[in-house]
Design a protein around this motif. Structure first.
Motif, PDB file in Angstrom:
ATOM      1  N   THR A   1       0.869  -1.123   0.036  1.00  0.00           N
ATOM      2  CA  THR A   1       0.147  -0.239  -0.090  1.00  0.00           C
ATOM      3  C   THR A   1       0.607   0.865   0.116  1.00  0.00           C
ATOM      4  OG1 THR A   1      -0.878  -0.994   1.652  1.00  0.00           O
ATOM      5  CG2 THR A   1      -2.038   0.932   0.842  1.00  0.00           C
TER       6      THR A   1
ATOM      7  N   VAL B   1      -9.527   9.554   2.287  1.00  0.00           N
ATOM      8  CA  VAL B   1     -11.801   9.190   3.016  1.00  0.00           C
ATOM      9  C   VAL B   1     -10.454   7.976   4.284  1.00  0.00           C
ATOM     10  CG1 VAL B   1     -12.732   7.444   2.479  1.00  0.00           C
ATOM     11  CG2 VAL B   1     -12.136   9.443   1.499  1.00  0.00           C
ATOM     12  N   ARG B   2      -9.192   7.085   3.735  1.00  0.00           N
ATOM     13  CA  ARG B   2      -9.453   5.696   4.704  1.00  0.00           C
ATOM     14  C   ARG B   2      -8.476   6.153   6.243  1.00  0.00           C
ATOM     15  NH1 ARG B   2      -5.298   0.853   3.176  1.00  0.00           N
ATOM     16  NH2 ARG B   2      -4.009   2.403   4.767  1.00  0.00           N
ATOM     17  N   THR B   3      -7.472   7.387   5.576  1.00  0.00           N
ATOM     18  CA  THR B   3      -6.790   7.904   6.849  1.00  0.00           C
ATOM     19  C   THR B   3      -7.800   8.543   7.270  1.00  0.00           C
ATOM     20  OG1 THR B   3      -4.877   8.220   5.230  1.00  0.00           O
ATOM     21  CG2 THR B   3      -5.013   8.810   7.460  1.00  0.00           C
ATOM     22  N   TRP B   4      -8.780   9.302   7.399  1.00  0.00           N
ATOM     23  CA  TRP B   4      -9.432   9.885   7.735  1.00  0.00           C
ATOM     24  C   TRP B   4      -9.835   8.801   9.319  1.00  0.00           C
ATOM     25  CZ3 TRP B   4     -11.577  13.291  10.887  1.00  0.00           C
ATOM     26  CH2 TRP B   4     -12.486  13.557  11.049  1.00  0.00           C
ATOM     27  N   ARG B   5     -10.452   8.059   7.978  1.00  0.00           N
ATOM     28  CA  ARG B   5     -11.381   6.764   9.058  1.00  0.00           C
ATOM     29  C   ARG B   5     -10.645   6.153  10.291  1.00  0.00           C
ATOM     30  NH1 ARG B   5     -13.719   3.596   4.471  1.00  0.00           N
ATOM     31  NH2 ARG B   5     -15.756   5.074   4.187  1.00  0.00           N
ATOM     32  N   ASP B   6      -9.663   6.393  10.212  1.00  0.00           N
ATOM     33  CA  ASP B   6      -8.623   4.976  10.487  1.00  0.00           C
ATOM     34  C   ASP B   6      -8.789   6.553  12.114  1.00  0.00           C
ATOM     35  OD1 ASP B   6      -8.380   3.147   9.820  1.00  0.00           O
ATOM     36  OD2 ASP B   6      -6.480   3.543   8.802  1.00  0.00           O
TER      37      ASP B   6
ATOM     38  N   SER C   1      -7.904  10.874  -3.194  1.00  0.00           N
ATOM     39  CA  SER C   1      -8.977  11.566  -2.357  1.00  0.00           C
ATOM     40  C   SER C   1      -9.376   9.528  -1.667  1.00  0.00           C
ATOM     41  CB  SER C   1     -10.491  11.412  -2.626  1.00  0.00           C
ATOM     42  OG  SER C   1     -10.641  10.601  -3.682  1.00  0.00           O
ATOM     43  N   PRO C   2      -9.153   8.430  -2.482  1.00  0.00           N
ATOM     44  CA  PRO C   2      -9.525   6.672  -1.274  1.00  0.00           C
ATOM     45  C   PRO C   2      -8.903   7.001  -0.026  1.00  0.00           C
ATOM     46  CG  PRO C   2      -9.398   6.783  -3.835  1.00  0.00           C
ATOM     47  CD  PRO C   2      -9.020   8.301  -3.762  1.00  0.00           C
ATOM     48  N   VAL C   3      -6.751   7.138  -0.315  1.00  0.00           N
ATOM     49  CA  VAL C   3      -6.409   7.222   0.897  1.00  0.00           C
ATOM     50  C   VAL C   3      -6.377   8.043   2.248  1.00  0.00           C
ATOM     51  CG1 VAL C   3      -3.343   8.226   1.187  1.00  0.00           C
ATOM     52  CG2 VAL C   3      -4.207   6.805  -1.224  1.00  0.00           C
TER      53      VAL C   3
END
Lengths: 293, 342
Positions: free
Chosen positions: B265, B332-337, B328-330
Motif C-alpha cells: 500500500t 478517506v481511509r486515513t480519516w476513518r482510521d 482521495s481514497p487514501v
C-alpha cells in the motif's frame, strides 16, 4: 538455520540467481556503457556503420590516434564552462540541505511531541503538499517572481526547493523523533529546562542518525530537481541538470552531443559516491518511511 | 507540548510551506482566470501635402505597456481558458462526439486534442508503471532473498543506482542506448533484420520505452522496501504453511504477500504520486511528438520565449484536481482510521 524443507530446489535456485544477475545487468550496464562511451567520439558511441566500433573505438582512433579521448570532457568542462554549473549545483544543494534540516528538525520535533489533534491535520496537509507535482507550483511562482525581480537568482531557487522539500522532511523526521523516547526530554523538563533547552541539550545529541538520513534525501531532491531549477534560474545561474538539458537543445550538432554525454557522466559521479558511502542510510531511510507509513 | 511552544517550533517550516506551496496554489488559481491584455490600438491620422489624409490603426506601444504595467495579471476571462482548445476543448469535444460513429473513433480523435493527449498518457503511465513496479520489485526482492548472503550488499548497491539517479540523466542514459544508433537500438535492428527500424518512430514503441524507463527507475525503491519487509517475515508462519503442505508458490501467495501488504500500500501510494508527475523522461527521450504528460504540458507552456502563464496555470489547476482525486481514497481511509482511534 535453514532446515532441509526450506532449502530451495536447485532449479529454483538457478532461476533466481539468473534473475538477480539479469536485474544487476539492467541496473548497472547503462551506466557502465555511458561511462565507456563518454571517452569515444560521437561516431563510435552512436555508430551507424557498425556497433562494434563502440567497443574498439575505430573512429576515435582515426581522429585522435588512440581508442580513448577526453574530448567530450574538454568540451563540456573547458569550452562550455560546466564547472560553473557544478559549483551552482553544490551551492544550491548545500543551502537546501542546511535550511531544510534546520527548520524541518524543529517542526518534526514539535509534531512528534504534541498530542493535540491539529498535528494529525498538519501531517495530512503535508502529505497533500507532497503529492503536488512541483511544476504546478512553478507555474504559480513565475508571475510574482517576475514582478518582484526575484526570478533567475540562486537564493530564490534555494528557498523554493526548501519549501518543496519540507513535507517529506517533516514526515521523515517526525517518525524518527517518535522513536526517541519522550521520557528523555520530559525528565529534562522536570529538572527545570524549557522545551527548547530540553531539545537543545537532550534531543540534539541523539538525533544525528535520523537527521543525516533525512539530509541525504534532501540532497537528492535538490540535486535531482529539473522542474524548478530549469524554470526559475537564469541562464548564467544554471545548475547542472538544466545545463545538460540545454546542451541537448542547442548542440544536437555533430560532436557536441558528446559534451552532453561527458556532462551526464560527470553529474553521475557524485551520486555514485553518495551511494557508495551512505548505502545503509539510504536503505534505512526508505524502510523507516515505509514502516511508519 | 503547549500550543505556544508548538507554534514557535513549527513556525519556520509552516511559513515556508505556506508561502511557497499554499500561496502558489492560490496564485495559479488566480492566474488561470486571467489572460494577457490585448494590445491597445490607436488610430493615427497622417496627413501629407498633395496626397491628403489617411487614418491608420496601429498598436499604441506606450498605452499597451502602461496597461500591462498597471495590471500585470491581465484581464479577467472567467473559465474561458479552461474551456479553450488547449485545455478541456468543450466545443471540439462536442463536435467530435456528434461526428464520431463509434466510441473507438471518438477516443481516437479525442487523442488529438492536446489536453486529452497529455491526460491519456499520464493516466496510462501511472496505472501501468505502478503495478509493474510493485510486481517487479517483489520479484527482485524474493530472488535476492534467495541468493547467497554475501552478494546482497553488492546487489543492493547496484540496485540503488537507477533509483538515486537524476530522472533526466537516467532517461538520457537509456535513451542514448535505445537510439537507433545506440547499442540496444542497433541490436533490435539486427534481431528484426530491418535496418530502418527505429524505436523512436512509432508512438507505441515510445510509450513502451517510457514505461520501461519508469519501471527501471522505481523498481529499486519497491525492491528495497519489500526486501526489508521480508527480513521481518515470521519464520513460524512459513514453517506452519510448509507442514500443512503448502507449495512454494502457495507460501508466497498466502504467507509472504499478506505479510507485505502494508508495504505494498505504501509503495503504491508513493508511486501513484510520483508517476502522475512524469515529465523528465519525456524531455530526456525527446518524445514530445509521441507522448506528452500534464506536467510536460505545463513545462512546455512556461518555457520558451512566449511564457503562456495563463495556459500553464489552467493546466496546473486541473493537474492539482487530478492529484486530489487520485489521493482521495487514501485520505478517506486515513480519516476513518483517525476517527476510529479517537
Amino acid at each position: 538455520m535453514a532446515s532441509r524443507a526450506q532449502k530451495m530446489p536447485t532449479g529454483l535456485r538457478i532461476l533466481s540467481s539468473a534473475f538477480v544477475t539479469l536485474w544487476l545487468i539492467m541496473a548497472a550496464f547503462p551506466f557502465l556503457w555511458t561511462f565507456w562511451g563518454s571517452f569515444k567520439v560521437e561516431l563510435d558511441f552512436f555508430s551507424i556503420a557498425d556497433w562494434s566500433y563502440a567497443l574498439t573505438g575505430e573512429r576515435t582512433k582515426a581522429a585522435y590516434g588512440q581508442p580513448f579521448t577526453g574530448a567530450g570532457y574538454y568540451g563540456a568542462w573547458v569550452q562550455e564552462e560546466f564547472l560553473k554549473n557544478v559549483i551552482n549545483t553544490f551551492i544550491v544543494c548545500f543551502f537546501v540541505v542546511l535550511t531544510s534540516l534546520t527548520i524541518g528538525t524543529l517542526g518534526g520535533y514539535a509534531l512528534s511531541r504534541s498530542s493535540y489533534r491539529y498535528t494529525f491535520w498538519l501531517l495530512i496537509t503535508a502529505l497533500i503538499f507532497r503529492a503536488m507535482p512541483p511544476i504546478t507550483l512553478v507555474a504559480g511562482y513565475m508571475l510574482p517572481f517576475f514582478e518582484w525581480n526575484l526570478w533567475g537568482i540562486l537564493p530564490t531557487t534555494i528557498i523554493v526547493l526548501v519549501a518543496i522539500n519540507q513535507p517529506f522532511t517533516l514526515w521523515m523526521l517526525h517518525s524518527f523523533f517518535q522513536n526517541i523516547p519522550k521520557e528523555l526530554d520530559e525528565s529534562a523538563k522536570v529538572d527545570g529546562c524549557t522545551q527548547f533547552q530540553a531539545f537543545r541539550h537532550v534531543i540534539i545529541p541523539v538525533m544525528w542518525p535520523g537527521v543525516i538520513t533525512t539530509g541525504l534525501f534532501s540532497f537528492l531532491l535538490a540535486y535531482n530537481d529539473f522542474a524548478v531549477t530549469s524554470m526559475l534560474l537564469a541562464e548564467e545561474n544554471r545548475t547542472m541538470v538544466p545545463q545538460i538539458a540545454a546542451f541537448l537543445g542547442t548542440t544536437y550538432t555533430e560532436g557536441n552531443i558528446m559534451f552532453a554525454v561527458a556532462a551526464v557522466v560527470s553529474a553521475t559521479v557524485p551520486l555514485f559516491i553518495l551511494v557508495m558511502f551512505f548505502q545503509r542510510q539510504i536503505v534505512g531511510g526508505l524502510t523507516a518511511g515505509a514502516v511508519k507509513g | 507540548m503547549r500550543h505556544k511552544t508548538f507554534f514557535w517550533f513549527f513556525l519556520p517550516t509552516a511559513a515556508a510551506m505556506f508561502l511557497f506551496i499554499a500561496m502558489p496554489i492560490v496564485s495559479v488559481l488566480i492566474q488561470s482566470v486571467f489572460t494577457p491584455h490585448e494590445a491597445v490600438l490607436k488610430e493615427v491620422e497622417t496627413c501629407t501635402p498633395l496626397v491628403g489624409c489617411t487614418t491608420e490603426t496601429t498598436i499604441d506601444q506606450e498605452a499597451t505597456s502602461a496597461l500591462r504595467e498597471a495590471k500585470p495579471l491581465g484581464r479577467f476571462v472567467g473559465l474561458d481558458i479552461y474551456l479553450d482548445r488547449g485545455h478541456l476543448a468543450v466545443a471540439e469535444v462536442a463536435e467530435i462526439w456528434r461526428n464520431s460513429d463509434s466510441l473507438g473513433a471518438f477516443f481516437d480523435r479525442l487523442g488529438n486534442l492536446p489536453f486529452y493527449r497529455a491526460m491519456g498518457f499520464t493516466l496510462t503511465f501511472t496505472f501501468l508503471v505502478t503495478p509493474l513496479v510493485i510486481l517487479f520489485g517483489l520479484m527482485v526482492a524474493l530472488a535476492v532473498n534467495a541468493v547467497h548472503a554475501r552478494l546482497k550488499g553488492l546487489v543492493i548497491f547496484f540496485s540503488l543506482l537507477p533509483f538515486v539517479i537524476t530522472p533526466l540523466i537516467g532517461a538520457l542514459v537509456l535513451f542514448w542506448m535505445i537510439d537507433s544508433r545506440g547499442i540496444i537500438g542497433s541490436a533490435v535492428q539486427w534481431l528484426a533484420n530491418d535496418p530502418g527500424l527505429s524505436l523512436k518512430a512509432s508512438s507505441g514503441m515510445v510509450w513502451i520505452a517510457l514505461i520501461v524507463y519508469g519501471v527501471w527507475h522505481a523498481a529499486p525503491f519497491a525492491f528495497v522496501i519489500f526486501y526489508a519487509g521480508l527480513q521481518t517475515l515470521p519464520k513460524d508462519q512459513v514453517e506452519a504453511a510448509q507442514i500443512d503442505g503448502a507449495t512454494r508458490w502457495q507460501q508466497v501467495r498466502y504467507v509472504v504477500v499478506p505479510h507485505l501488504m502494508p508495504l505494498v500500500t505504501f509503495v503504491a501510494l508513493i508511486q501513484l504520486m510520483d508517476n502522475f508527475r512524469v515529465f523528465e523522461p519525456i524531455v530526456g527521450f525527446n518524445a514530445s511528438a509521441h507522448a506528452t504528460s500534464l506536467s510536460w504540458a505545463i513545462f512546455n507552456d512556461l518555457g520558451g520565449e512566449t511564457r503562456q502563464l495563463s495556459s500553464a496555470a489552467a493546466t496546473s489547476v486541473m493537474t492539482i484536481i487530478g492529484v486530489a482525486i487520485l489521493l482521495s481514497p487514501v485520505l478517506v481511509r486515513t480519516w476513518r482510521d483517525f476517527k476510529g482511534k479517537t
